[in-house]
Design a protein around this motif. Structure first.
Motif: not given
Length: 254
Positions: A55-70
Motif C-alpha cells: 500500500k506504500i506509494p511508489s514515487p514513480f506513479v501519481m498515487t496518493p499517500q496512505m491515510d494517515p501517514t506521519y
C-alpha cells in the motif's frame, strides 16, 4: 533549490497510472516496479507477511499517500522516520540516507503502536492530538525518541523496487518539510542512491554539519551523477523531480 510543486491526485489518476508502466513485469528492466510484500528488508530477509508494504506509494506513479501517514525525525541522529496506518495495521520506515535502513510492521491498539523488523529493530509509540511520539531502536542505534506529524502535500513515504544495471534494489524515501532521507538497498545489503539533505541547513548544528561534510567526502561523485541521470529518465512525478534536485544539492563540492 527549487521547491517541489504541490500535487494532488486528479480524477484521471487511473489513466496516469496505467500509462506510467510502473509495476508491469513486461516493461524494460531499468523501469521501477510496484512494491511487493516479499521484497527485501534491511537484512535481506523477506518482509513480514503483510499487505501494508504493497500500500506504500511508489514515487514513480501519481498515487496518493496512505491515510494517515506521519513523518518526522529521530532525536540525536540524522535519521528520519515515517509511519503509515491502515485499520489496525501499521508500517514504519527508518532511514538516515547513509547506512541506517529498516522497515518495521506491527499493529495499533487504541492510541498505542508496536512494531518490529526481522533485523531486530523495534518501535513503540502513542498518538495524541494527531502527533505520534515514541521510541525506536535499530541495529547500531539504541533507543531514541522521535516525533512524527501528519504528512503535508509535499511530504511522504515512498517505496518501490528498481533495477540498475541488471541488479534489483528496494527503494525507500522519506520526504519531510525539513529535508529528505533515501536509500536503495539490494538483498545482500549493497546500497545505491543514498541521500541525506536538509532544506534548512542554516538550522543544522555543528555535529550535523560535520557528519554531512564527512558524507560528501565519502560520496562517489560519478556514481551519484549516474544515479541522477537514471532518475531523470524515469517518469517525472513531483517526488522524483524533488529527488533529482536534492541529489544535485548533495553533489555540490564534488
Amino acid at each position: 533549490m527549487n521547491k517541489k510543486t504541490t500535487w494532488i491526485l486528479a480524477p484521471l489518476a487511473a489513466a496516469t497510472l496505467a500509462l506510467s508502466g510502473c509495476g508491469n513485469d513486461s516493461s524494460d528492466s531499468s523501469a521501477p516496479s510496484a512494491t511487493s510484500a516479499a521484497e527485501a528488508t534491511s537484512s535481506g530477509e523477506a518482509a513480514p507477511a503483510s499487505n501494508m508494504m504493497e500500500k506504500i506509494p511508489s514515487p514513480f506513479v501519481m498515487t496518493p499517500q496512505m491515510d494517515p501517514t506521519y513523518v518526522g525525525s529521530v532525536d540525536g541522529t540524522d535519521a528520519y522516520i515515517a509511519l503509515a496506518r491502515s485499520g489496525d495495521e501499521m508500517v514504519a520506515f527508518l532511514c538516515d540516507g547513509d547506512e541506517m535502513w529498516t522497515w518495521m510492521t506491527g499493529t495499533m491498539d487504541g492510541d498505542k503502536a508496536s512494531m518490529s523488523s526481522p533485523d531486530g529493530a523495534t518501535l513503540t509509540a502513542s498518538m495524541s492530538d494527531g502527533t505520534v511520539t515514541g521510541q525506536v531502536s535499530a541495529p547500531g542505534m539504541p533507543d531514541k525518541a522521535f516525533t512524527a506529524k501528519p504528512v503535508g502535500a509535499e511530504d511522504g513515504l515512498f517505496r518501490a523496487t528498481t533495477n540498475h544495471d541488471g541488479t534489483d534494489y528496494t527503494l525507500g524515501w522519506i520526504m519531510t518539510p525539513d529535508g529528505v532521507r533515501g536509500l536503495e538497498r539490494q538483498a545482500n545489503g549493497s546500497t545505491t542512491g543514498g541521500i541525506a539533505v536538509d532544506r534548512n541547513e542554516d538550522q543544522m548544528d555543528d555535529r550535523q554539519r560535520e557528519r554531512r561534510a564527512e558524507r560528501r567526502e565519502q560520496l562517489d561523485c560519478d556514481q551519484m551523477q549516474n544515479y541522477n541521470t537514471w532518475l531523470v529518465a524515469q517518469p517525472q512525478t513531483p517526488p522524483v523531480a524533488e529527488m533529482v534536485s536534492m541529489n544535485s544539492v548533495q553533489m555540490e563540492g564534488c
